[in-house]
Design an enzyme around this catalytic site. Structure first.
Site, PDB file in Angstrom:
ATOM      1  N   LYS A  56       3.269   5.261  -0.134  1.00  0.00           N
ATOM      2  CA  LYS A  56       3.458   6.456   0.688  1.00  0.00           C
ATOM      3  C   LYS A  56       4.000   7.620  -0.132  1.00  0.00           C
ATOM      4  O   LYS A  56       3.724   8.790   0.169  1.00  0.00           O
ATOM      5  CB  LYS A  56       4.372   6.136   1.870  1.00  0.00           C
ATOM      6  CG  LYS A  56       3.751   5.178   2.882  1.00  0.00           C
ATOM      7  CD  LYS A  56       2.447   5.719   3.461  1.00  0.00           C
ATOM      8  CE  LYS A  56       1.854   4.806   4.511  1.00  0.00           C
ATOM      9  NZ  LYS A  56       0.595   5.335   5.082  1.00  0.00           N
ATOM     10  N   TYR A  90       5.284  -0.636  -0.222  1.00  0.00           N
ATOM     11  CA  TYR A  90       4.790   0.233   0.844  1.00  0.00           C
ATOM     12  C   TYR A  90       5.317   1.655   0.624  1.00  0.00           C
ATOM     13  O   TYR A  90       4.560   2.633   0.696  1.00  0.00           O
ATOM     14  CB  TYR A  90       5.233  -0.303   2.203  1.00  0.00           C
ATOM     15  CG  TYR A  90       4.795   0.556   3.368  1.00  0.00           C
ATOM     16  CD1 TYR A  90       3.469   0.540   3.816  1.00  0.00           C
ATOM     17  CD2 TYR A  90       5.703   1.376   4.036  1.00  0.00           C
ATOM     18  CE1 TYR A  90       3.067   1.325   4.884  1.00  0.00           C
ATOM     19  CE2 TYR A  90       5.308   2.170   5.107  1.00  0.00           C
ATOM     20  CZ  TYR A  90       3.993   2.135   5.534  1.00  0.00           C
ATOM     21  OH  TYR A  90       3.594   2.913   6.593  1.00  0.00           O
TER      22      TYR A  90
END
Length: 332
Positions: free
Chosen positions: A208, A204
Site C-alpha cells: 500500500k 500488506y
C-alpha cells in the site's frame, strides 16, 4: 486511528450514474461487491465485475441482480463478469483487450482487488505476490484503460475517475518503520522481491505504501483535466480478509472486528464518495474515510521522497516492457 472509528455519513441523495460504465476489480465479494451494488443502486448502466474466480463472480452477479433495491432503481442494469487475475500481466492485458473490443466508454475504474498474504510467494512475473497484485498490475490496468477514460471525458465534458482502495497501513511498511531499509545500490522493486526484505506482517503495508508513492508522484505528471485519480482508506471493515491469518491470530482479530469494524455498506459509501462525490481537489490525494488526509510521515520524509522517485522510474521501466507508455509518463 482511534480504537472506536468515527461515524461516516451516507452519500448525498440525488446521485445518478445513468448511462455510465464502471469496472470494479475484486468484485466477487467484500467491499468490491458492495461497491458494485451501490453503483447499480445509483443507476450505473453497465458494471463490469472484474474477478479472478469467474464462478464466484457469476454468483455475485446473480446476487446483485436479485437485490430489491437494484431491481427497483435500475431494472435494465447490465452486469457482466470478466476474468481478471492480477497476479499475471497477461491476464490484465487480456482483460483490457476484451473490454476495449466490447466497450467504447469507461466512466469509472475502481481498483479494489487486493490481497494481504503472510507467506512469501513469487508470481509468474518474478515479483512478490502482494506487490504484483496490489501495485504493479493495478498500474498496468490503469495505463491500459487510460485512453478510453480520456476519450470518455472528451465525450461527456467531465473527467472520468480512477479510485484506488488504499490503506492507512502504508504507515506500517517495513520500509517506513526502518525494519528493512534499502541497501546501497538496491532498487525498490528488487528490494521488495527479495527474500531478505519480506516481513510477513508488514507486507500488506509495504504494497500500500508503493501505491501511495506512485499516486503522489503521478500528480507531477498527469493533470486532472480528463481523469481524476485518487485513493481512499475505508478503515477496518467487516470483511473476510483476516481469513488468511493463522487461527491464533484470526480469533483475536475477529474479536476486534466484531467490536470496531465498519459495515460493508459504510465502506461502500466511503468508496463512492472518492469515486463520484469529491472533485478535482482529490486528484492524486489520499482520502481517509471521506476527507482528504495527510499520509504517514515517512511519505514526506527525505527518504520517502527519494524512494518515491526511484519507484516511479522503476515503474516506468517495468511498464515500458509491456506497453507503449504515454508521453507524460517521463522519468522523474
Amino acid at each position: 486511528m482511534p480504537f472506536i472509528q468515527p461515524p461516516v455519513t451516507p452519500l448525498p441523495d440525488g446521485i445518478s450514474l445513468r448511462g455510465q460504465t464502471a469496472i470494479v476489480t475484486g468484485a466477487s465479494q467484500g467491499i468490491g461487491a458492495e461497491i458494485a451494488a451501490q453503483l447499480l443502486e445509483r443507476e450505473a448502466s453497465t458494471v463490469i465485475l472484474a474477478v479472478r474466480n469467474v464462478a464466484k463472480g457469476e454468483t455475485a452477479r446473480q446476487s446483485l441482480l436479485a437485490r430489491d433495491t437494484i431491481k427497483k432503481a435500475n431494472p435494465k442494469a447490465v452486469v457482466k463478469v470478466m476474468k481478471l487475475d492480477t497476479e499475471d500481466y497477461d491476464s490484465v492485458q487480456s482483460f483490457t483487450k476484451t473490454f476495449l473490443a466490447e466497450h467504447s466508454e469507461l466512466h469509472l475504474l475502481l481498483l479494489n482487488a487486493g490481497i494481504g498474504t503472510l507467506k512469501r510467494e513469487l508470481t509468474r512475473t518474478g515479483h512478490e505476490k502482494n506487490v504484483q497484485v496490489n501495485y504493479l498490475s493495478n498500474v498496468l490496468l490503469m495505463l491500459e484503460l487510460l485512453p478510453v477514460l480520456e476519450d470518455t471525458a472528451d465525450k461527456t465534458g467531465k473527467p472520468s475517475r480512477v479510485t484506488w482502495t488504499g490503506s492507512r497501513m502504508h504507515g506500517s511498511s517495513a520500509l517506513a518503520k526502518g525494519k528493512v531499509p534499502l541497501k546501497p545500490g538496491e532498487t525498490v522493486l528488487g528490494h521488495f522481491d527479495s527474500e531478505e526484505s519480506f516481513v510477513a506482517f508488514s507486507r500488506y503495508g509495504d504494497s500500500k505504501l508503493l501505491c501511495l508513492l506512485f499516486l503522489f508522484e503521478l500528480r507531477e505528471h498527469l493533470s486532472s483535466d480528463k481523469v481524476i485519480v485518487n485513493s481512499f482508506c475505508p478503515g477496518q471493515v467487516a470483511t473476510g480478509m483476516s481469513d488468511v491469518l493463522p487461527i491464533y491470530l484470526r480469533l483475536p482479530v475477529n474479536l476486534i472486528k466484531a467490536i470496531r469494524a465498519r459495515s460493508i455498506e459504510t465502506a461502500g459509501w466511503i468508496a463512492l464518495n472518492a469515486a463520484v462525490v469529491v472533485g478535482p481537489e482529490s486528484h492524486c490525494q489520499f482520502i481517509v474515510d471521506k476527507e482528504i488526509a495527510e499520509p504517514a510521515a515517512y511519505v514526506k520524509s527525505a527518504d520517502g521522497q527519494k524512494v518515491q522517485k526511484m519507484l516511479w522510474n522503476e515503474t516506468v521501466d517495468e511498464m515500458s516492457k509491456l506497453i507503449t507508455i504515454p508521453a507524460w509518463m517521463s522519468k522523474a
